[in-house]
Design a protein around this motif. Structure first.
Motif, PDB file in Angstrom:
ATOM      1  N   PRO A 850       0.751  -1.398   0.004  1.00  0.00           N
ATOM      2  CA  PRO A 850       0.032   0.075   0.276  1.00  0.00           C
ATOM      3  C   PRO A 850       0.612   1.236  -0.594  1.00  0.00           C
ATOM      4  O   PRO A 850       1.846   1.741   0.957  1.00  0.00           O
ATOM      5  CB  PRO A 850      -1.147  -0.138   1.108  1.00  0.00           C
ATOM      6  CG  PRO A 850       0.178  -0.979   2.588  1.00  0.00           C
ATOM      7  CD  PRO A 850       0.577  -1.578   1.035  1.00  0.00           C
ATOM      8  N   LYS A 851       0.496   2.455  -1.191  1.00  0.00           N
ATOM      9  CA  LYS A 851       1.066   3.105  -0.646  1.00  0.00           C
ATOM     10  C   LYS A 851       0.631   4.352  -0.799  1.00  0.00           C
ATOM     11  O   LYS A 851      -0.865   4.513  -2.509  1.00  0.00           O
ATOM     12  CB  LYS A 851       2.584   3.534  -2.245  1.00  0.00           C
ATOM     13  CG  LYS A 851       2.859   5.071  -2.173  1.00  0.00           C
ATOM     14  CD  LYS A 851       3.423   4.980  -0.813  1.00  0.00           C
ATOM     15  CE  LYS A 851       4.808   6.377  -1.305  1.00  0.00           C
ATOM     16  NZ  LYS A 851       4.996   6.601  -0.560  1.00  0.00           N
ATOM     17  N   GLN A 877      -2.852   3.466  -3.923  1.00  0.00           N
ATOM     18  CA  GLN A 877      -2.089   2.336  -4.744  1.00  0.00           C
ATOM     19  C   GLN A 877      -2.216   1.038  -3.491  1.00  0.00           C
ATOM     20  O   GLN A 877      -1.165   1.451  -2.846  1.00  0.00           O
ATOM     21  CB  GLN A 877      -0.768   2.107  -5.183  1.00  0.00           C
ATOM     22  CG  GLN A 877       0.358   2.742  -4.648  1.00  0.00           C
ATOM     23  CD  GLN A 877       1.594   2.734  -5.961  1.00  0.00           C
ATOM     24  OE1 GLN A 877       0.918   3.154  -6.526  1.00  0.00           O
ATOM     25  NE2 GLN A 877       2.276   2.548  -5.487  1.00  0.00           N
ATOM     26  N   GLY A 878      -2.338  -0.047  -3.826  1.00  0.00           N
ATOM     27  CA  GLY A 878      -2.383  -1.176  -3.136  1.00  0.00           C
ATOM     28  C   GLY A 878      -3.047  -2.714  -3.656  1.00  0.00           C
ATOM     29  O   GLY A 878      -4.495  -2.234  -4.180  1.00  0.00           O
ATOM     30  N   ASN A 902     -15.061   5.413  -0.507  1.00  0.00           N
ATOM     31  CA  ASN A 902     -13.702   4.261  -0.956  1.00  0.00           C
ATOM     32  C   ASN A 902     -13.954   3.800  -2.416  1.00  0.00           C
ATOM     33  O   ASN A 902     -14.989   3.041  -2.465  1.00  0.00           O
ATOM     34  CB  ASN A 902     -13.025   3.547  -0.267  1.00  0.00           C
ATOM     35  CG  ASN A 902     -12.928   4.085   1.291  1.00  0.00           C
ATOM     36  OD1 ASN A 902     -12.581   5.531   1.408  1.00  0.00           O
ATOM     37  ND2 ASN A 902     -13.215   3.768   2.714  1.00  0.00           N
ATOM     38  N   THR A 903     -12.425   3.725  -3.084  1.00  0.00           N
ATOM     39  CA  THR A 903     -12.844   2.925  -4.099  1.00  0.00           C
ATOM     40  C   THR A 903     -11.452   2.416  -4.273  1.00  0.00           C
ATOM     41  O   THR A 903     -10.816   2.026  -3.442  1.00  0.00           O
ATOM     42  CB  THR A 903     -12.414   4.188  -5.616  1.00  0.00           C
ATOM     43  OG1 THR A 903     -11.485   4.429  -5.729  1.00  0.00           O
ATOM     44  CG2 THR A 903     -14.081   5.005  -5.696  1.00  0.00           C
ATOM     45  N   GLU A 904     -11.352   1.144  -5.303  1.00  0.00           N
ATOM     46  CA  GLU A 904     -10.129   0.565  -5.578  1.00  0.00           C
ATOM     47  C   GLU A 904      -8.933   1.420  -5.280  1.00  0.00           C
ATOM     48  O   GLU A 904      -7.713   0.507  -5.496  1.00  0.00           O
ATOM     49  CB  GLU A 904     -10.221  -0.010  -6.604  1.00  0.00           C
ATOM     50  CG  GLU A 904     -11.239  -1.332  -6.469  1.00  0.00           C
ATOM     51  CD  GLU A 904     -10.620  -2.098  -7.993  1.00  0.00           C
ATOM     52  OE1 GLU A 904     -10.274  -1.702  -9.097  1.00  0.00           O
ATOM     53  OE2 GLU A 904     -11.878  -2.935  -7.801  1.00  0.00           O
ATOM     54  N   ASN A 905      -8.932   2.987  -6.278  1.00  0.00           N
ATOM     55  CA  ASN A 905      -7.546   3.029  -6.442  1.00  0.00           C
ATOM     56  C   ASN A 905      -7.462   4.807  -5.459  1.00  0.00           C
ATOM     57  O   ASN A 905      -6.903   5.304  -4.670  1.00  0.00           O
ATOM     58  CB  ASN A 905      -7.508   4.351  -7.663  1.00  0.00           C
ATOM     59  CG  ASN A 905      -7.471   2.793  -8.686  1.00  0.00           C
ATOM     60  OD1 ASN A 905      -6.123   1.433  -8.266  1.00  0.00           O
ATOM     61  ND2 ASN A 905      -7.998   2.926  -9.571  1.00  0.00           N
ATOM     62  N   VAL A 926      -4.490   2.154   5.124  1.00  0.00           N
ATOM     63  CA  VAL A 926      -4.548   1.409   3.639  1.00  0.00           C
ATOM     64  C   VAL A 926      -3.779  -0.039   4.973  1.00  0.00           C
ATOM     65  O   VAL A 926      -2.531   0.637   4.298  1.00  0.00           O
ATOM     66  CB  VAL A 926      -4.198   2.054   2.373  1.00  0.00           C
ATOM     67  CG1 VAL A 926      -3.794   1.536   1.184  1.00  0.00           C
ATOM     68  CG2 VAL A 926      -4.998   3.333   2.457  1.00  0.00           C
ATOM     69  N   GLU A 927      -4.597  -0.467   4.735  1.00  0.00           N
ATOM     70  CA  GLU A 927      -3.797  -1.991   4.662  1.00  0.00           C
ATOM     71  C   GLU A 927      -4.208  -2.767   3.777  1.00  0.00           C
ATOM     72  O   GLU A 927      -4.963  -3.352   2.764  1.00  0.00           O
ATOM     73  CB  GLU A 927      -4.186  -2.723   5.566  1.00  0.00           C
ATOM     74  CG  GLU A 927      -4.657  -1.365   7.071  1.00  0.00           C
ATOM     75  CD  GLU A 927      -4.867  -2.473   8.472  1.00  0.00           C
ATOM     76  OE1 GLU A 927      -4.733  -3.091   9.117  1.00  0.00           O
ATOM     77  OE2 GLU A 927      -6.294  -1.799   8.712  1.00  0.00           O
TER      78      GLU A 927
END
Length: 1183
Positions: A850-851, A877-878, A902-905, A926-927
């Motif tokens: 995650p970043k 990202q992650g 929240n979304t995937e990105n 973010v995990e």
């Protein structure tokens, strides 16, 4: 002692001006220099005597102003410069013209320069005379203007003279320069007064003497710098009426008359006479004035007399501007109203201009001291000689180095180095030398002085001529040298003739003459050189003849034929082969083919001419090819040669071509060369094509195809075509070949593009790509996806049926394996080239750490006002399945107040209407499995502050009130940026702002009205604005009438006084002669010091060659176009009431000038003498 004579003459208005004389060159005799200086100064000696009728408009361009070229005395040089300027004019399109203006009037001179080829404005300067730059004289009497017309691209430069004075008259010059281009133009200004009748004057009054010094006073006239010269000039008083002679003589005889009567200043004589006409004015002080001119013999006595209207008026006599004091030489005498001046023992130095002043009026005259004439003491003698001899004609005169003129048949001879006449002077003896006399030197030669002349006849004859060696007849072989030689008794030129025609020397014919021998040479003889030759000496009626005979064996000239004498002809054409032949006598010609002779008739025949022979073949056939022999014979010998005739034709057509390969819009075709090339090598092929259903063929190549393979292009897919070939040789093009079999262009698509991995799981790999760049007319049916395991070459089709999508998932893959993937595009023409993924793909789901990509503006405190919307997007990202969580100040976020999506990105935090309670630190986490990334966002919601707590009146004195207060309890969640203080009179309670944006918590209010009572209130202020309410003082402040008187403290003024001090001294400098130089230093002091400059400890004042500047303590001395005599020690002195300071430096000017050049530039003679002595002393020390 004889009494002086005087003479009055009435000037003829139509008298022509004298011809221009060439000014003496530098390096000539000193007498010539004196004449030039006299002419230069003459035009500016009397500024108040020029009178003419002004034009109606105050400005004119005289149609005929013949005397304008003498405005500064140097007529010929300036006129020559004008002509040269006209010829080399490269910048002026309109030059300033000469003009006339009355005293007190205005005049404008205009110069125009075209700027089409100029990148910037040209540099324009205006001068008066030779060196005075008028830019420094601009003021109330002189204005310089410039303008630029953008449409015509023309620069206009104007010089306007306002309220002209008499001393403004003279010669002016305008110079324009741009980079390496230069242009110059001279023009004259004449200043006139109201017209008056011109009285009769003596011709001698035309001679005005220089030396009458006047103050320059910064006017336009620069002649005052030259007026201090005292240069002797001897002039002869003619015994006859010279003016009448000049008036009635032809202008070409002016100089001769002036020389004969000893007038050395002819040009000044006529010029000044014209000006003297306007001098006579009615005088109130003088009942009778001086005569216009007086003359006296050298050593004699002269008497000047004036009669005064008022005998009590003080009278002063002047000579060249210097007052005359009584002495043994100068004797003054008073007789009633008459005032008389006697000059005893007159010398040439007394030849000058004299005037007498009575109060403000002046009366002037000219005194001419006559020198005795030069006599011829020994005359010329008649002489006879022969051509080529040296001739000397000598005479003697009464004085050494006298001015003598030589004439030939009445035409004056010059002592020009290029002249064949040389004049030699040895004391009183004068000799005319002719080094090599010629026949045309026979003439009458005469010599003339101011007091006499002598003449003699010179006769030059030819010597008798004898022939020492005659020409001989010659027989020469063609191409050999012809060499004719003869010798005569005299060294004279001559001419060569051939058959009566004159022969000139050329590259082929060489004529030599050395002493008495003459030679004629032709290195390579020709047939035309045969004939009768003859040499005729110049000036003699004798000729020397001979004959030359040329002999030549027969010869064939085959230079124009090809290799091995081969001649090529096209079948069916007519051959006419012409062979040049030579020989003397003309040879006979024979043609043969094998053993058979060629006659002069038939299809193959021979034709013979005087200088050539022709072989003619009508309608050549291939059977005519072969060797032909030509033979020449005459009595001198014979010559023979073989000539090969070759008959060529166009080639046969090639066979039908074959189409071996077909593409999208192209094909590849091949063919075989033709069986017969027509006797000439095949140069290449032309290819044509057509649609099968069409009858129109189209050429495909315009340059020959050298190979038997060709690739036609730009065909239409799906259309049937046919092709054919033409063979080409040097003769022409063959018939076309048979058409090829028909074919149809059709091509597969290009490979798919941008193949990439979309996702990877433990058992699947998803690929994506883009369609091909080129699909073609056949269209696109779908795609085939293939893969193979790493280490094998077996490709497995992943989709048995075509897919029309650009994304496909390969399933059923073992976990941990590596595969290679490729994709093909398919259409009716087949499969395209595959598109490979460049590296193996691991079949295993990849974990991406995650970043959080926190935007830059959120890395600082995010500030919003109450009521505004907060909408923050934070990308991250992650993979796989990243989990996002939020906290505010360490506690979970209330989703009823703050919306999180929240979304995937990315993740979005949204607050529709912000409140101060939404302020705080927001923690984002973010995990991805066991990997975590965190970020913190500081959100600050701000509002307007509350009012200050308590406002207190601390003190009241005079017109002042001191207030203090405490900051507000509620700062609006933002720092307090200031306070606004207002006051109100207790009677009206109207509030007025006293202080805004005040940062302290105490303030003093000034300038209150005595006797009034005031209330005060204060607003707090932050980034959102002023507080809604203000805190008011509970009590009022009364400004009592009897208060304490405030005593202001007394401060002593700071003493800024300082004696002068140079902060930057002068530096020793080198300058180049002719280029401006500057000396710089800086000084400080209070009071402001007075700056003075000195050269060699002598104060520099009112010298136009120096310009002095002082700006902000920086002192500058500019030396305009310095000469070597400007070198020396320069010092700058600063003085004020506290003291003085001085600095100095040395200036060396490199590059020397001659005495004459310095004199022409207006340098006073005593300065030139000092400079020349310094230069001579430096040279002596250097040795």
């Amino acid at each position: 002692m004889p009494e002086p004579t005087k003479k009055d003459e009435t000037e003829n208005e139509s008298a022509p001006p004298p011809p221009e004389k060439t000014a003496p060159q530098e390096g000539g005799n000193e007498k010539g220099k004196d004449v030039v200086i006299r002419e230069m100064t003459s035009s500016s000696d009397e500024d108040d005597t020029s009178v003419s009728t002004p034009p109606a408009d105050g400005m004119s361009k005289p149609a005929e102003r013949k005397d304008s070229v003498w405005s500064l005395g140097e007529g010929a040089p300036e006129e020559s410069e004008k002509r040269d300027d006209t010829q080399r004019s490269t910048l002026f399109i309109e030059k300033p013209q000469s003009g006339t203006v009355s005293v007190g009037g205005n005049i404008t001179f205009i110069a125009k320069v075209e700027a089409k080829d100029l990148l910037r404005k040209p540099n324009v300067k205006w001068f008066k005379g030779k060196w005075m730059d008028l830019a420094s004289k601009a003021g109330k009497h002189l204005q310089l203007k410039e303008s630029f017309e953008r449409h015509t691209k023309i620069h206009t430069f104007e010089m306007q003279i306002i309220k002209a004075k008499e001393n403004y008259a003279g010669n002016y010059r305008c110079e324009v320069s741009y980079k390496d281009k230069f242009d110059s133009c001279s023009f004259d200004l004449e200043v006139t007064e109201s017209s008056q009748a011109a009285p009769s004057i003596d011709i001698r009054s035309a001679f005005k003497r220089s030396g009458e010094g006047q103050d320059d006073a910064g006017e336009l006239d620069f002649s005052g710098l030259l007026k201090r010269r005292e240069i002797k000039q001897q002039e002869e008083e003619p015994e006859v009426d010279v003016w009448e002679l000049l008036k009635n003589a032809n202008p070409s005889e002016y100089e001769k008359i002036a020389f004969q009567y000893g007038i050395t200043d002819l040009r000044g004589m006529l010029k000044r006479l014209k000006r003297m006409r306007r001098e006579v004015k009615k005088s109130a002080a003088f009942a009778k004035g001086l005569d216009p001119a007086y003359q006296v013999d050298k050593g004699g006595k002269v008497r000047f007399m004036v009669e005064l209207a008022d005998p009590t008026v003080e009278l002063k006599w002047y000579k060249n501007g210097q007052e005359i004091r009584p002495s043994a030489k100068y004797i003054f005498e008073h007789k009633g109203n008459q005032r008389i001046l006697f000059i005893n023992n007159c010398t040439m130095t007394d030849d000058a201009r004299y005037y007498v002043t009575a109060g403000d009026e002046k009366c002037s005259t000219e005194l001419f001291v006559r020198d005795p004439p030069i006599l011829v003491t020994k005359g010329l003698e008649d002489t006879s000689t022969y051509v080529g001899e040296r001739v000397e004609l000598s005479c003697e005169v009464s004085e050494d180095d006298a001015n003598v003129k030589w004439f030939r048949n009445g035409v004056e001879l010059s002592n020009d180095p290029k002249s064949r006449y040389r004049i030699k002077v040895e004391g009183k003896k004068h000799t005319l030398v002719i080094e090599e006399a010629a026949k045309n030197d026979t003439a009458t030669y005469s010599v003339m002085t101011t007091g006499g002349q002598s003449e003699a006849k010179l006769s030059v004859d030819l010597r008798p001529l004898k022939i020492s060696l005659a020409l001989e007849d010659q027989t020469v072989r063609l191409g050999q040298e012809i060499h004719l030689k003869c010798e005569i008794s005299e060294n004279v030129e001559g001419k060569w003739y051939k058959n009566g025609q004159l022969i000139e020397a050329s590259d082929r014919v060489k004529l030599y003459h050395k002493g008495r021998i003459h030679r004629f040479i032709i290195p390579v003889s020709a047939v035309d050189d045969e004939g009768e030759y003859m040499f005729v000496p110049d000036a003699y009626n004798i000729n020397i003849p001979c004959k030359v005979h040329i002999v030549d064996p027969p010869k064939l000239h085959l230079d124009g034929l090809g290799e091995n004498n081969t001649v090529t002809v096209v079948a069916g054409n007519k051959l006419r082969l012409e062979i040049p032949i030579t020989g003397e006598p003309p040879p006979k010609v024979f043609w043969s083919r094998g053993d058979k002779m060629v006659t002069d008739s038939g299809r193959i025949r021979a034709e013979t001419y005087p200088d050539s022979s022709c072989l003619v073949i009508d309608a050549a056939e291939r059977e005519d090819s072969g060797a032909f022999r030509i033979t020449l014979k005459n009595e001198a010998g014979e010559d023979t040669a073989l000539i090969n005739i070759k008959v060529v034709d166009v080639p046969d057509p090639p066979q039908a071509p074959n189409v071996t390969e077909v593409g999208e819009d192209w094909c590849i075709m091949t063919w075989e060369p033709p069986a017969n090339d027509g006797g000439s090598p095949i140069l290449g092929y032309f290819i044509e094509r057509k649609k099968k259903q069409s009858s129109r063929w189209m050429r495909l190549n315009f340059e020959l195809c050298k190979e038997t393979t060709f690739e036609p292009k730009k065909m239409i897919e799906g259309v049937a075509y046919e092709v054919r070939v033409f063979a080409v040789n040097a003769i022409g093009m063959s018939k076309p070949s048979m058409p090829s079999k028909s074919f149809v262009p059709l091509a597969v698509t290009s490979p798919p593009t941008l193949l990439a991995v979309d996702t990877v799981t433990d058992t699947t790999v998803t690929m994506k790509w883009r369609p091909p760049d080129q699909i073609g007319a056949a269209g696109l049916d779908g795609y085939v996806v293939e893969y193979c395991f790493e280490g094998t070459d077996e490709w497995i089709v992943a989709n048995p049926e075509l897919t029309d999508k650009t994304k496909f998932t390969i399933s059923g893959l073992p976990t941990g394996s590596k595969i290679l993937v490729r994709v093909k595009a398919v259409n009716a023409a087949g499969e395209s080239e595959p598109k490979y993924y460049p590296q193996p793909i691991l079949v295993k789901e990849v974990i991406e750490p995650p970043k959080i990509r926190l935007p830059r503006h959120l890395k600082q405190t995010y500030t919003r006002r109450v009521g505004e919307t907060v909408n923050l997007v934070i990308p991250f990202q992650g993979k796989p399945r990243a989990k996002v969580s939020w906290q505010k100040n360490g506690s979970p976020i209330d989703k009823n107040e703050i919306n999180i999506r929240n979304t995937e990105n990315d993740t979005i935090i949204f607050i529709r209407k912000a409140e101060r309670g939404h302020s705080g630190e927001y923690d984002m986490k973010v995990e991805v499995e066991n990997l975590v990334d965190k970020a913190t966002i500081d959100i600050q919601i701000v509002d307007r502050p509350g009012p200050p707590e308590v406002v207190t009146i601390e003190d009241v004195w005079g017109e002042n009130v001191n207030l203090s207060w405490k900051p507000p309890k509620d700062d609006g969640n933002a720092a307090i940026t200031g306070y606004t203080i207002q006051k109100a009179d207790k009677k009206s309670m109207e509030w007025f702002t006293v202080i805004e944006h005040y940062h302290r918590t105490s303030a003093t209010i000034n300038e209150l009205v005595i006797g009034n009572e005031y209330y005060f209130r204060i607003f707090a202020e932050n980034m959102c604005g002023l507080s809604e309410d203000a805190t008011m003082t509970k009590e009022s402040a009364l400004i009592a009438k009897d208060g304490k008187v405030y005593k202001y403290p007394v401060y002593d003024d700071f003493d800024f006084s300082e004696r002068p001090l140079f902060t930057q001294p002068l530096v020793n400098t080198f300058a180049v002669a002719g280029y401006n130089a500057t000396l710089n230093c800086s000084v400080r002091g209070n009071p402001k010091p007075k700056i003075t400059w000195m050269k060699n400890k002598v104060l520099i004042m009112n010298d136009p060659r120096y310009r002095m500047f002082s700006n902000q303590g920086v002192c500058t001395l500019e030396i305009r176009k310095p000469s070597p005599y400007d070198g020396g020690t320069y010092s700058c002195r600063a003085v004020n009431e506290l003291g003085e300071a001085e600095v100095e430096c040395k200036l060396e000017v490199r590059g020397g000038l001659s005495f004459f050049r310095l004199l022409m530039d207006g340098v006073p003679p005593h300065i030139i003498d000092s400079y020349m002595r310094e230069v001579q002393a430096d040279k002596t020390e250097g040795k």
